[in-house]
Design an enzyme around this catalytic site. Sequence first.
Site, PDB file in Angstrom:
ATOM      1  N   ARG A  15       0.808  -1.216   0.000  1.00 21.55           N
ATOM      2  CA  ARG A  15       0.000   0.000   0.000  1.00 21.55           C
ATOM      3  C   ARG A  15       0.846   1.273   0.000  1.00 21.55           C
ATOM      4  O   ARG A  15       0.323   2.373  -0.201  1.00 21.55           O
ATOM      5  CB  ARG A  15      -0.948   0.003   1.196  1.00 21.55           C
ATOM      6  CG  ARG A  15      -2.130  -0.950   1.010  1.00 21.55           C
ATOM      7  CD  ARG A  15      -3.115  -0.800   2.147  1.00 21.55           C
ATOM      8  NE  ARG A  15      -2.629  -1.415   3.370  1.00 21.55           N
ATOM      9  CZ  ARG A  15      -3.180  -1.223   4.566  1.00 21.55           C
ATOM     10  NH1 ARG A  15      -4.211  -0.410   4.703  1.00 21.55           N
ATOM     11  NH2 ARG A  15      -2.696  -1.838   5.628  1.00 21.55           N
ATOM     12  N   ASN A 170      -5.430  -5.883  19.937  1.00 17.62           N
ATOM     13  CA  ASN A 170      -4.099  -6.477  19.967  1.00 17.62           C
ATOM     14  C   ASN A 170      -3.106  -5.634  19.177  1.00 17.62           C
ATOM     15  O   ASN A 170      -3.359  -5.247  18.035  1.00 17.62           O
ATOM     16  CB  ASN A 170      -4.165  -7.891  19.361  1.00 17.62           C
ATOM     17  CG  ASN A 170      -2.800  -8.524  19.240  1.00 17.62           C
ATOM     18  OD1 ASN A 170      -1.994  -8.440  20.157  1.00 17.62           O
ATOM     19  ND2 ASN A 170      -2.536  -9.136  18.091  1.00 17.62           N
ATOM     20  N   ASN A 227       1.377   1.858   7.157  1.00 17.57           N
ATOM     21  CA  ASN A 227       1.116   0.992   6.011  1.00 17.57           C
ATOM     22  C   ASN A 227       0.889   1.763   4.717  1.00 17.57           C
ATOM     23  O   ASN A 227       0.914   1.178   3.638  1.00 17.57           O
ATOM     24  CB  ASN A 227      -0.114   0.118   6.281  1.00 17.57           C
ATOM     25  CG  ASN A 227       0.117  -0.848   7.427  1.00 17.57           C
ATOM     26  OD1 ASN A 227       0.942  -1.750   7.335  1.00 17.57           O
ATOM     27  ND2 ASN A 227      -0.599  -0.647   8.523  1.00 17.57           N
ATOM     28  N   ARG A 316      26.271  21.513   6.370  1.00 27.68           N
ATOM     29  CA  ARG A 316      26.258  20.144   5.881  1.00 27.68           C
ATOM     30  C   ARG A 316      27.111  19.244   6.780  1.00 27.68           C
ATOM     31  O   ARG A 316      27.802  19.722   7.680  1.00 27.68           O
ATOM     32  CB  ARG A 316      26.754  20.124   4.433  1.00 27.68           C
ATOM     33  CG  ARG A 316      25.792  20.814   3.462  1.00 27.68           C
ATOM     34  CD  ARG A 316      26.430  21.068   2.119  1.00 27.68           C
ATOM     35  NE  ARG A 316      26.900  19.829   1.501  1.00 27.68           N
ATOM     36  CZ  ARG A 316      27.718  19.804   0.443  1.00 27.68           C
ATOM     37  NH1 ARG A 316      28.155  20.935  -0.088  1.00 27.68           N
ATOM     38  NH2 ARG A 316      28.103  18.654  -0.054  1.00 27.68           N
ATOM     39  N   TYR A 349      31.197  30.164   0.914  1.00 25.20           N
ATOM     40  CA  TYR A 349      31.233  28.707   0.970  1.00 25.20           C
ATOM     41  C   TYR A 349      32.534  28.299   1.625  1.00 25.20           C
ATOM     42  O   TYR A 349      33.632  28.644   1.154  1.00 25.20           O
ATOM     43  CB  TYR A 349      31.147  28.074  -0.424  1.00 25.20           C
ATOM     44  CG  TYR A 349      31.415  26.591  -0.386  1.00 25.20           C
ATOM     45  CD1 TYR A 349      30.509  25.714   0.190  1.00 25.20           C
ATOM     46  CD2 TYR A 349      32.614  26.072  -0.880  1.00 25.20           C
ATOM     47  CE1 TYR A 349      30.766  24.358   0.265  1.00 25.20           C
ATOM     48  CE2 TYR A 349      32.879  24.714  -0.818  1.00 25.20           C
ATOM     49  CZ  TYR A 349      31.959  23.868  -0.243  1.00 25.20           C
ATOM     50  OH  TYR A 349      32.212  22.526  -0.166  1.00 25.20           O
ATOM     51  N   ALA A 363      32.488  38.349   2.726  1.00 25.15           N
ATOM     52  CA  ALA A 363      31.432  37.982   1.787  1.00 25.15           C
ATOM     53  C   ALA A 363      32.029  37.535   0.455  1.00 25.15           C
ATOM     54  O   ALA A 363      33.000  38.118  -0.037  1.00 25.15           O
ATOM     55  CB  ALA A 363      30.498  39.164   1.562  1.00 25.15           C
ATOM     56  N   ASN A 369      37.771  23.672  -2.986  1.00 26.46           N
ATOM     57  CA  ASN A 369      38.280  22.448  -2.377  1.00 26.46           C
ATOM     58  C   ASN A 369      38.291  21.245  -3.302  1.00 26.46           C
ATOM     59  O   ASN A 369      38.846  20.208  -2.959  1.00 26.46           O
ATOM     60  CB  ASN A 369      37.453  22.106  -1.131  1.00 26.46           C
ATOM     61  CG  ASN A 369      35.971  21.978  -1.434  1.00 26.46           C
ATOM     62  OD1 ASN A 369      35.443  22.674  -2.294  1.00 26.46           O
ATOM     63  ND2 ASN A 369      35.286  21.106  -0.723  1.00 26.46           N
ATOM     64  N   TYR A 370      37.687  21.349  -4.478  1.00 21.75           N
ATOM     65  CA  TYR A 370      37.503  20.166  -5.332  1.00 21.75           C
ATOM     66  C   TYR A 370      38.060  20.446  -6.720  1.00 21.75           C
ATOM     67  O   TYR A 370      37.686  21.422  -7.363  1.00 21.75           O
ATOM     68  CB  TYR A 370      36.020  19.818  -5.397  1.00 21.75           C
ATOM     69  CG  TYR A 370      35.686  18.555  -6.159  1.00 21.75           C
ATOM     70  CD1 TYR A 370      36.355  17.359  -5.908  1.00 21.75           C
ATOM     71  CD2 TYR A 370      34.682  18.548  -7.118  1.00 21.75           C
ATOM     72  CE1 TYR A 370      36.033  16.196  -6.592  1.00 21.75           C
ATOM     73  CE2 TYR A 370      34.350  17.392  -7.815  1.00 21.75           C
ATOM     74  CZ  TYR A 370      35.030  16.221  -7.550  1.00 21.75           C
ATOM     75  OH  TYR A 370      34.707  15.072  -8.231  1.00 21.75           O
TER      76      TYR A 370
END
Length: 450
Positions: A15, A170, A227, A316, A349, A363, A369-370
């Site tokens: 469902r 139950n 469900n 992050r 960043y 600012a 970094n990559y």
Amino acid sequence: MLTALIVLAAGRGTRMNSDLPKVLHPLGGVPLLVHAVGSGRCLSPDRVVLVTGTGSDAVAKSAKALDPEIDIVIQTRQLGTGHAVLQAEAALKDFSGDAVVLYGDTPFIREGTLRRMKVAREAGHDIVVLGFESAKPGRYGRIVMDGGRLVRIVEFRDATETERTITLCNSGIVMADAERMFGLCRGLSNENAGGEYYLTDIVERARVRGLKVTAVICDERETLGVNTRAQLAHAEAVFQANARKGAMDSGVTMVAPDTVFLSYDTRLGPDCLLEPNVILGPGVTVEAHATIRAFSHLEGAHIGRGAVVGPFARLRPGTNLSSGAKVGNFVEIKNASLGEGAKAGHLAYVGDAQVGPDANIGAGTVTCNYNGVEKHRTEIGARAFIGSDTMLVAPVRVGDDAITASGSVITKDVPDGALAITRADQNIKPGATRRLLELYRRSRAKSGKP
């Protein structure tokens, strides 16, 4: 007495209309099964067995990430809850103690409830089931009592009209000696309306053998199962309401609680302030007296005492802000640490970096970094001043008390106390604007463009 958890998580969840196994759908930022296992942890279980079926590889991977010691067993055919419990028998063949059957799609069983079941077991009851009173029992199985003695549990489709008027329902959760539970399950019949082996039928079999069976009653809200997508959304609302209340009861201030979203493992210190529209994903700790301003999104982050985040900030995984650090609007931090009193006020960043105490990030600063293949780190020393629009091309270090001039691209280490300037010389050409615009107009007219 030793305790084992048997968590049933083999259902197809048809469902949900999803490729994802039902127990892996997120609630409070973590899979449903995490809540189910977590509720049983209050009993300090010696063993945990997860019975999987649909999507068993994915379910097992998630469970092992939660606890590498969890035993995974597979129910290849879904023949009912009694059959599912029997799949755990081999994993517990050398185990001597109580077994508690929980459900991977039932996330809200409370610690106090399970402890009351344990007390009932220790008081001499051979089998303890968990029930709840419901004003609208619907298609729940009914618990048939005779005074204080539990006689049997009957599924709705097998119940008589009289039994269907019973409001004691139950939950499916059972506690009993493990060996006895398996023995009772081995003798179950599937001669019923569903053609399944019901775990609930062990109650009547136990009664015939003269065993003592009782029921512990809990609030119906604890037994909420998931469900459908609608039930998942309702469960999320219940989780958030409980989490917010718990946080405020412990001394957290929320300006607009209904707009704040927490996760299963959120940790909030006293006197911290959460402004409207804050989302705290998994793995967030906010220490005392810290402020998370409006529209900020955090995950996998540690916020130190008295630190300030936002508004409109994104933190992050791997972010660590020390005491008194400040991260302002439209700043993103990832896998980076800011020392005490360090500031990144706006539009920056900072990724894969270490920022020293009292440093200032201007600012437009970016830690580059990559390189398309690997991530590299940037180190910024204590009291360093990073001028606006500085590009820090990692790996690179800016020393203590150093300054980078606005608009610089820093590719080499800057020594302590040094000033780094890499901007190009500015040239002034008097009257060039008129000549340039006239050139553009003639070119446009020649092209025939309107």
